[in-house]
Design a protein around this motif. Structure first.
Motif, PDB file in Angstrom:
ATOM      1  N   GLU A 151      28.295  12.154 102.343  1.00 61.39           N
ATOM      2  CA  GLU A 151      29.427  12.349 101.432  1.00 61.39           C
ATOM      3  C   GLU A 151      29.576  13.821 101.071  1.00 61.39           C
ATOM      4  O   GLU A 151      30.694  14.340 100.986  1.00 61.39           O
ATOM      5  CB  GLU A 151      29.233  11.511 100.167  1.00 61.39           C
ATOM      6  CG  GLU A 151      29.403  10.017 100.402  1.00 61.39           C
ATOM      7  CD  GLU A 151      29.052   9.196  99.172  1.00 61.39           C
ATOM      8  OE1 GLU A 151      28.470   9.778  98.213  1.00 61.39           O
ATOM      9  OE2 GLU A 151      29.342   7.982  99.166  1.00 61.39           O
ATOM     10  N   GLU A 165      31.073  15.633 104.005  1.00 60.82           N
ATOM     11  CA  GLU A 165      32.503  15.321 104.080  1.00 60.82           C
ATOM     12  C   GLU A 165      33.286  16.138 103.057  1.00 60.82           C
ATOM     13  O   GLU A 165      34.385  16.630 103.345  1.00 60.82           O
ATOM     14  CB  GLU A 165      32.728  13.824 103.853  1.00 60.82           C
ATOM     15  CG  GLU A 165      32.311  12.950 105.023  1.00 60.82           C
ATOM     16  CD  GLU A 165      32.411  11.472 104.701  1.00 60.82           C
ATOM     17  OE1 GLU A 165      32.962  11.119 103.628  1.00 60.82           O
ATOM     18  OE2 GLU A 165      31.932  10.657 105.514  1.00 60.82           O
ATOM     19  N   ARG A 166      32.718  16.282 101.848  1.00 60.17           N
ATOM     20  CA  ARG A 166      33.394  17.087 100.826  1.00 60.17           C
ATOM     21  C   ARG A 166      33.481  18.545 101.258  1.00 60.17           C
ATOM     22  O   ARG A 166      34.476  19.220 100.995  1.00 60.17           O
ATOM     23  CB  ARG A 166      32.662  16.978  99.483  1.00 60.17           C
ATOM     24  CG  ARG A 166      32.800  15.637  98.803  1.00 60.17           C
ATOM     25  CD  ARG A 166      32.426  15.709  97.315  1.00 60.17           C
ATOM     26  NE  ARG A 166      31.072  16.149  97.103  1.00 60.17           N
ATOM     27  CZ  ARG A 166      30.019  15.348  97.062  1.00 60.17           C
ATOM     28  NH1 ARG A 166      30.178  14.045  97.261  1.00 60.17           N
ATOM     29  NH2 ARG A 166      28.809  15.832  96.837  1.00 60.17           N
ATOM     30  N   GLU A 204      36.292  18.802 103.656  1.00 64.96           N
ATOM     31  CA  GLU A 204      37.555  18.737 102.915  1.00 64.96           C
ATOM     32  C   GLU A 204      37.805  20.041 102.180  1.00 64.96           C
ATOM     33  O   GLU A 204      38.943  20.526 102.121  1.00 64.96           O
ATOM     34  CB  GLU A 204      37.522  17.570 101.924  1.00 64.96           C
ATOM     35  CG  GLU A 204      38.801  17.367 101.135  1.00 64.96           C
ATOM     36  CD  GLU A 204      39.990  17.003 102.002  1.00 64.96           C
ATOM     37  OE1 GLU A 204      41.131  17.198 101.523  1.00 64.96           O
ATOM     38  OE2 GLU A 204      39.813  16.539 103.134  1.00 64.96           O
ATOM     39  N   ALA A 205      36.743  20.646 101.637  1.00 67.57           N
ATOM     40  CA  ALA A 205      36.892  21.934 100.961  1.00 67.57           C
ATOM     41  C   ALA A 205      37.360  23.007 101.934  1.00 67.57           C
ATOM     42  O   ALA A 205      38.173  23.873 101.578  1.00 67.57           O
ATOM     43  CB  ALA A 205      35.575  22.343 100.314  1.00 67.57           C
ATOM     44  N   ARG A 255      40.968  22.660 102.430  1.00 67.57           N
ATOM     45  CA  ARG A 255      41.741  23.042 101.251  1.00 67.57           C
ATOM     46  C   ARG A 255      41.524  24.500 100.843  1.00 67.57           C
ATOM     47  O   ARG A 255      42.098  24.935  99.858  1.00 67.57           O
ATOM     48  CB  ARG A 255      41.341  22.152 100.067  1.00 67.57           C
ATOM     49  CG  ARG A 255      41.741  20.704 100.200  1.00 67.57           C
ATOM     50  CD  ARG A 255      41.124  19.842  99.110  1.00 67.57           C
ATOM     51  NE  ARG A 255      41.547  18.469  99.188  1.00 67.57           N
ATOM     52  CZ  ARG A 255      42.558  17.940  98.503  1.00 67.57           C
ATOM     53  NH1 ARG A 255      43.246  18.691  97.662  1.00 67.57           N
ATOM     54  NH2 ARG A 255      42.888  16.681  98.645  1.00 67.57           N
ATOM     55  N   ILE A 276      38.094  16.781  94.806  1.00 67.52           N
ATOM     56  CA  ILE A 276      36.942  16.544  95.681  1.00 67.52           C
ATOM     57  C   ILE A 276      35.617  16.738  94.934  1.00 67.52           C
ATOM     58  O   ILE A 276      34.576  16.941  95.536  1.00 67.52           O
ATOM     59  CB  ILE A 276      36.991  17.394  96.962  1.00 67.52           C
ATOM     60  CG1 ILE A 276      37.088  18.893  96.667  1.00 67.52           C
ATOM     61  CG2 ILE A 276      38.126  16.959  97.847  1.00 67.52           C
ATOM     62  CD1 ILE A 276      36.994  19.749  97.916  1.00 67.52           C
TER      63      ILE A 276
END
Length: 649
Positions: A236, A239-240, A243-244, A247, A484
């Motif tokens: 997890e 994955e963050r 995603e960071a 973004r 997130i």
């Protein structure tokens, strides 16, 4: 000696007993399952003697996450051991690897090395495999107290350890932690054995680091890793991170043409591009409306000030490391403005004030300058020149609570407007043992009590952080969690009895006597640069209609529809909406794709049927995905979009 168990019972133990001794006294199964403990609320390992009378809680393998700092620190030692074995495998002697510090950090650990040959990230899989092997050996981790002479003999080959040991007082105990044939100088605490450590770790990156943070010292190689109690938590987290990256405001800022940082202009000095300027101005307009409704008065102050101004306020002395050097002008010294508050104090002092005039609320989007080291600069979130949404309220003591609560209400409104609903509140008080704070104990105690009373009155959960106050007063910080899960400190409210004293400002009271006002410092955004950087990442660039720099893309299906598309564009722009036509030679699908990549929230597609009916087909991006509507009346849509824009939706 004795310790106190969670149920309040006392457990009698031999003098110098450890948490492991306590676990054994309770039961052999508990001793087998125990990984760590807390003593008087502080994490400790099973090997360190407990203080007499300590309240202890044992942490077992059922909840290894409760001891995350310990297993992360122990994994740092495993990394250090593995790197040593890695280089021995390449033919280097064991003494060729020298080591700096290696603490646990948030989500993981790092270790500094002086290596016989540079380490690359391509080497990480091999080192991770050695680390997993060390865990598989289930090596006991033991603690030992040693004398200074023995410590120096052990690490005579390592100048970094020798420096640390030599600096220790002769009467201070020196502790070694050992696992297998790996020994390290360390205060601990640690897990009891390598086999108890979680396998959910990953080496992430490597960088340069000065020994002890001093640029005059040797450069070491720092290796970072992350570690979690379970594989699921690790996955997890990774994955963050991905995603960071998607973004990242620096990446999106470039793609969306929001800002740039030009080395010819200077590091940490962002240039706002037209799209970013629109975003910034929408934010400013929103806050100015709120401030106008609350009777704030706008002011403007210069970007430099006389050095005596900042000496009087205390900013020059207390923030010396982050101030730019003074410059001499006509035999006077000036400095780039580090704070707006001293300027606002002088505006307050520009004329006599009566108790009837208060509160005076002065607001400014004021640009300030602070020196940040090059390595700490980061896009918009860490810069050297930035604009604060600053305001200072000068009020009577009897008005302080109401004014503070109004600012609190405003700041919460700001955060909710941007979907930042996961907020924690942090009261920063002074550390009474520090000499960095100015002003009397009486004033500090009053200010701290008033902040805590006000926050408690509205029922907000908060924590108190001693030592987190500004040098002139305590504060309430707003720490938000983004989509997130990352935390950011944004707005702040500060109560200040001290700057009014330092500048000797007054108001005439109802009794005809001079009285000292109280100041409230507040900045709901914090700074526009930092807020925009966080906002880009919070939304992933998909801004709501009112904030989007490019709001509406009109896509004609064929060239014969261009005139109709431009006519709609003119009407929308005349109404105050940001519309643009893509009349390029690309096919319609390519135009739609380009608008999506540009993160334009609304697309209007026009062809023969739309042109004949004065209609459009609408395609919208949103949090729930993409929606489509066909044959929508343009006039009705224009009204709808205007209402949404004005409602900031």
């Amino acid at each position: 000696m004795h310790v106190i168990l969670p149920d309040g019972k006392q457990l009698e133990l031999q003098h110098g007993a450890t948490a492991l001794d306590a676990a054994k006294a309770i039961g052999s199964r508990l001793a087998q399952d125990a990984l760590a403990a807390t003593a008087n609320g502080q994490l400790t390992d099973l090997m360190t003697p407990l203080p007499d009378g300590a309240a202890i809680t044992l942490i077992t393998k059922k909840k290894p996450g409760d001891a995350a700092p310990l297993f992360r620190h122990s994994l740092g030692h495993v990394l250090s051991q593995a790197v040593g074995e890695f280089y021995v495998g390449k033919g280097f002697p064991a003494t060729a690897v020298k080591r700096g510090v290696g603490p646990a950090i948030e989500n993981g650990f790092y270790q500094d090395f002086d290596l016989p040959a540079p380490l690359s990230e391509e080497d990480f899989p091999a080192i991770e495999a050695i680390m997993q092997g060390i865990l598989g050996r289930n090596l006991d981790i033991t603690r030992a107290d040693v004398g200074k002479a023995a410590a120096l003999e052990q690490f005579g080959y390592d100048p970094y350890k020798v420096e640390l040991i030599t600096a220790l007082p002769d009467d201070e105990p020196i502790t070694f932690y050992t696992q297998g044939d790996y020994v390290d100088l360390c205060r601990g605490p640690h897990f009891p054995r390598t086999g108890a450590l979680p396998t959910a770790f990953k080496l992430m990156s490597t960088s340069s680091a000065y020994w002890r943070g001093d640029a005059s010292n040797p450069t070491l190689q720092r290796v970072y890793g992350v570690a979690f109690a379970t594989q699921k938590e690790l996955e997890e987290y990774l994955e963050r991170l991905e995603e960071a990256k998607r973004r990242d405001h620096r990446k999106l800022g470039k793609e969306m043409e929001l800002f740039t940082i030009d080395p010819l202009v200077g590091k940490g000095l962002p240039l706002w591009l037209p799209n970013g300027t629109i975003l910034r101005e929408e934010l400013a307009a929103f806050l100015k409306e709120q401030q106008f409704a609350r009777r704030y008065q706008g002011v403007i102050t210069p970007n430099i000030g006389n050095l005596e101004l900042y000496k009087t306020s205390g900013h020059y002395q207390n923030y010396s490391e982050s101030n730019f050097s003074p410059i001499t002008v006509d035999d006077e010294q000036y400095m780039l403005k580090p704070m707006n508050c001293p300027h606002h104090v002088r505006i307050y002092a520009s004329k006599p004030r009566s108790y009837r005039d208060l509160p005076v609320r002065l607001a400014e989007f004021g640009t300030v300058y602070r020196y940040e080291q090059s390595g700490e600069l980061n896009g918009l979130t860490r810069v050297r020149g930035f604009t604060q949404d600053d305001a200072h309220i000068f009020c009577r003591p009897d008005q302080l609570k109401k004014e503070f609560l109004d600012v609190l209400d405003l700041t919460v409104l700001v955060l909710k407007t941007f979907g930042m609903n996961d907020v924690r509140f942090r009261v920063g008080t002074r550390d009474a043992s520090s000499d960095k704070y100015v002003g009397s104990d009486e004033n500090w105690e009053a200010a701290e009590a008033q902040i805590i009373e006000a926050v408690g009155e509205v029922g907000l959960p908060f924590t108190v952080e001693p030592g987190d106050a500004a040098f002139y007063g305590p504060k309430l910080d707003f720490v938000i969690k983004d989509v997130i899960g990352r935390e950011w400190q944004l707005g702040t409210i500060q109560v200040d009895y001290n700057l009014p004293e330092r500048f000797d400002i007054w108001y005439t009271g109802e009794d005809g006597q001079d009285h000292r006002p109280v100041m409230i410092h507040r900045a709901p955004f914090g700074s526009l640069e930092r807020f925009v950087g966080i906002l880009i990442e919070h939304y992933g660039g998909d801004f709501p209609l009112w904030l989007a720099p490019r709001q509406i893309a009109i896509v004609p299906i064929a060239d014969r529809h261009n005139d109709y598309a431009h006519a709609l564009e003119q009407e929308l722009r005349g109404a105050g909406l940001r519309a643009e036509v893509d009349d390029s030679s690309n096919r319609m699908n390519a135009k739609v794709r380009q608008a999506e990549l540009s993160k334009i929230p609304v697309m209007l597609i026009v062809g023969d049927q739309e042109q004949e009916a004065r209609a459009v087909s609408v395609r919208e991006r949103g949090a729930a995905g993409t929606s489509e509507r066909k044959g929508v009346s343009f006039d009705a849509l224009k009204v709808e979009l205007l209402e949404r824009y004005r409602a900031r939706a």
